[in-house]
Design a protein around this motif. Structure first.
Motif, PDB file in Angstrom:
ATOM      1  N   GLN A  28     -18.838  23.978 -14.125  1.00 30.45           N
ATOM      2  CA  GLN A  28     -18.389  23.122 -13.558  1.00 30.45           C
ATOM      3  C   GLN A  28     -18.856  21.576 -13.787  1.00 30.45           C
ATOM      4  OE1 GLN A  28     -15.129  22.884 -11.576  1.00 30.45           O
ATOM      5  NE2 GLN A  28     -15.009  24.906 -12.960  1.00 30.45           N
ATOM      6  N   TRP A  29     -20.223  21.826 -13.941  1.00 27.60           N
ATOM      7  CA  TRP A  29     -20.807  20.527 -14.113  1.00 27.60           C
ATOM      8  C   TRP A  29     -20.690  19.583 -15.625  1.00 27.60           C
ATOM      9  CZ3 TRP A  29     -23.221  25.048 -13.483  1.00 27.60           C
ATOM     10  CH2 TRP A  29     -23.886  25.815 -14.541  1.00 27.60           C
ATOM     11  N   PHE A  30     -19.841  20.154 -16.238  1.00 24.33           N
ATOM     12  CA  PHE A  30     -19.358  19.573 -17.287  1.00 24.33           C
ATOM     13  C   PHE A  30     -18.076  18.299 -17.384  1.00 24.33           C
ATOM     14  CE2 PHE A  30     -22.116  22.416 -19.506  1.00 24.33           C
ATOM     15  CZ  PHE A  30     -22.455  21.734 -20.692  1.00 24.33           C
ATOM     16  N   VAL A  31     -18.230  17.472 -17.816  1.00 24.08           N
ATOM     17  CA  VAL A  31     -16.854  16.747 -17.819  1.00 24.08           C
ATOM     18  C   VAL A  31     -16.346  16.497 -19.342  1.00 24.08           C
ATOM     19  CG1 VAL A  31     -17.603  15.097 -15.707  1.00 24.08           C
ATOM     20  CG2 VAL A  31     -18.281  14.489 -18.052  1.00 24.08           C
ATOM     21  N   VAL A  32     -15.233  16.409 -19.214  1.00 24.47           N
ATOM     22  CA  VAL A  32     -14.434  16.390 -20.698  1.00 24.47           C
ATOM     23  C   VAL A  32     -13.732  15.084 -20.875  1.00 24.47           C
ATOM     24  CG1 VAL A  32     -12.760  17.597 -21.835  1.00 24.47           C
ATOM     25  CG2 VAL A  32     -13.759  18.936 -20.296  1.00 24.47           C
ATOM     26  N   HIS A  33     -14.257  14.346 -22.110  1.00 19.34           N
ATOM     27  CA  HIS A  33     -13.677  13.201 -22.608  1.00 19.34           C
ATOM     28  C   HIS A  33     -13.007  13.529 -23.716  1.00 19.34           C
ATOM     29  CE1 HIS A  33     -15.331  10.308 -19.800  1.00 19.34           C
ATOM     30  NE2 HIS A  33     -16.150  11.432 -19.366  1.00 19.34           N
ATOM     31  N   ALA A  34     -11.981  12.419 -24.158  1.00 21.68           N
ATOM     32  CA  ALA A  34     -11.366  12.452 -25.372  1.00 21.68           C
ATOM     33  C   ALA A  34     -11.458  11.007 -25.913  1.00 21.68           C
ATOM     34  CB  ALA A  34      -9.816  12.912 -25.234  1.00 21.68           C
ATOM     35  N   LEU A  45     -10.629  13.240 -19.182  1.00 22.20           N
ATOM     36  CA  LEU A  45      -9.501  14.396 -18.886  1.00 22.20           C
ATOM     37  C   LEU A  45      -9.767  15.177 -17.789  1.00 22.20           C
ATOM     38  CD1 LEU A  45      -9.488  15.869 -22.831  1.00 22.20           C
ATOM     39  CD2 LEU A  45      -8.022  13.868 -21.700  1.00 22.20           C
ATOM     40  N   GLU A  46      -8.670  15.080 -17.097  1.00 29.09           N
ATOM     41  CA  GLU A  46      -8.746  16.003 -15.747  1.00 29.09           C
ATOM     42  C   GLU A  46      -8.758  17.363 -15.794  1.00 29.09           C
ATOM     43  OE1 GLU A  46      -9.415  14.821 -12.543  1.00 29.09           O
ATOM     44  OE2 GLU A  46      -9.363  12.822 -13.382  1.00 29.09           O
ATOM     45  N   ARG A  47      -9.746  18.167 -15.833  1.00 31.13           N
ATOM     46  CA  ARG A  47      -9.390  19.720 -16.177  1.00 31.13           C
ATOM     47  C   ARG A  47      -8.637  20.381 -15.275  1.00 31.13           C
ATOM     48  NH1 ARG A  47     -15.734  21.496 -16.328  1.00 31.13           N
ATOM     49  NH2 ARG A  47     -14.753  23.731 -16.431  1.00 31.13           N
ATOM     50  N   ARG A  48      -8.623  20.019 -14.054  1.00 30.52           N
ATOM     51  CA  ARG A  48      -7.335  20.971 -13.210  1.00 30.52           C
ATOM     52  C   ARG A  48      -6.230  20.734 -13.720  1.00 30.52           C
ATOM     53  NH1 ARG A  48     -10.838  19.165  -7.842  1.00 30.52           N
ATOM     54  NH2 ARG A  48     -12.343  21.251  -7.895  1.00 30.52           N
ATOM     55  N   ALA A  64      -8.628  20.062 -28.130  1.00 32.38           N
ATOM     56  CA  ALA A  64      -8.853  19.257 -29.094  1.00 32.38           C
ATOM     57  C   ALA A  64      -7.852  18.879 -30.168  1.00 32.38           C
ATOM     58  CB  ALA A  64     -10.254  19.487 -29.918  1.00 32.38           C
ATOM     59  N   GLY A  65      -7.091  19.768 -30.731  1.00 28.32           N
ATOM     60  CA  GLY A  65      -6.095  19.892 -31.529  1.00 28.32           C
ATOM     61  C   GLY A  65      -4.756  19.360 -30.940  1.00 28.32           C
ATOM     62  N   ARG A  66      -4.745  19.308 -29.707  1.00 26.01           N
ATOM     63  CA  ARG A  66      -3.519  18.888 -28.972  1.00 26.01           C
ATOM     64  C   ARG A  66      -3.462  17.491 -28.474  1.00 26.01           C
ATOM     65  NH1 ARG A  66      -1.597  23.670 -25.070  1.00 26.01           N
ATOM     66  NH2 ARG A  66       0.136  22.158 -24.854  1.00 26.01           N
ATOM     67  N   LEU A  67      -4.746  16.841 -28.604  1.00 33.26           N
ATOM     68  CA  LEU A  67      -4.806  15.592 -28.001  1.00 33.26           C
ATOM     69  C   LEU A  67      -3.979  14.434 -28.476  1.00 33.26           C
ATOM     70  CD1 LEU A  67      -8.782  15.607 -27.851  1.00 33.26           C
ATOM     71  CD2 LEU A  67      -7.047  15.787 -25.974  1.00 33.26           C
ATOM     72  N   LYS A  68      -3.445  13.607 -27.767  1.00 31.25           N
ATOM     73  CA  LYS A  68      -2.883  12.363 -28.335  1.00 31.25           C
ATOM     74  C   LYS A  68      -3.390  11.114 -27.546  1.00 31.25           C
ATOM     75  CE  LYS A  68       1.619  10.322 -28.327  1.00 31.25           C
ATOM     76  NZ  LYS A  68       2.928  10.482 -27.858  1.00 31.25           N
ATOM     77  N   CYS A  69      -3.731   9.985 -28.388  1.00 28.36           N
ATOM     78  CA  CYS A  69      -4.309   8.769 -27.983  1.00 28.36           C
ATOM     79  C   CYS A  69      -3.193   8.062 -27.160  1.00 28.36           C
ATOM     80  CB  CYS A  69      -4.576   7.706 -29.034  1.00 28.36           C
ATOM     81  SG  CYS A  69      -5.471   6.428 -28.613  1.00 28.36           S
ATOM     82  N   ARG A  70      -3.341   7.690 -25.918  1.00 25.42           N
ATOM     83  CA  ARG A  70      -2.615   6.740 -25.031  1.00 25.42           C
ATOM     84  C   ARG A  70      -2.196   5.405 -25.603  1.00 25.42           C
ATOM     85  NH1 ARG A  70      -4.830   8.355 -19.093  1.00 25.42           N
ATOM     86  NH2 ARG A  70      -4.026  10.561 -18.983  1.00 25.42           N
ATOM     87  N   LEU A  79     -11.389  13.589 -30.853  1.00 23.25           N
ATOM     88  CA  LEU A  79     -12.583  14.208 -30.822  1.00 23.25           C
ATOM     89  C   LEU A  79     -12.593  14.687 -29.202  1.00 23.25           C
ATOM     90  CD1 LEU A  79     -15.141  12.127 -32.449  1.00 23.25           C
ATOM     91  CD2 LEU A  79     -14.349  14.254 -33.243  1.00 23.25           C
ATOM     92  N   LEU A  80     -13.077  15.667 -28.792  1.00 20.52           N
ATOM     93  CA  LEU A  80     -13.096  16.214 -27.525  1.00 20.52           C
ATOM     94  C   LEU A  80     -14.692  16.035 -27.279  1.00 20.52           C
ATOM     95  CD1 LEU A  80     -11.610  17.586 -25.253  1.00 20.52           C
ATOM     96  CD2 LEU A  80     -12.464  19.851 -25.848  1.00 20.52           C
TER      97      LEU A  80
END
Length: 88
Positions: A28-34, A45-48, A64-70, A79-80
């Motif tokens: 839980q102490w990890f944050v996820v960015h793209a 990225l909002e994990r929930r 990571a393969g499903r990411l799309k740039c806004r 990248l994740l």
């Protein structure tokens, strides 16, 4: 690479993202960015929200393969990034 809040956006030493690593097994102490591979746009990225839409069993490699740039709509070479929040 550092986030604007001085969070280091790289996996800590000894932490490797494996195919079997999922949102449920990520501490839980990890944050996820793209980050976009084309324009460099970076977003938290909002994990929930991801877990609610895709399930907790979604592997980080598949995420990571499903990411799309806004910004530019790019779907490849994104990248994740994982950041570890400071723990008191």
């Amino acid at each position: 690479m550092k986030h604007r809040r001085s969070i280091e956006l790289a996996p800590p030493e000894g932490f490797a993202v494996e195919e079997k690593q999922t949102l449920a097994t990520l501490p839980q102490w990890f944050v996820v960015h793209a980050r976009c591979g084309v324009c460099g746009y970076q977003s938290l990225l909002e994990r929930r929200g991801i877990a609610r839409r895709c399930g907790l069993d979604l592997s980080l490699a598949r995420l990571a393969g499903r990411l799309k740039c806004r910004e530019c709509g790019n779907r490849s070479d994104n990248l994740l990034l994982l950041g570890k929040l400071p723990r008191d």
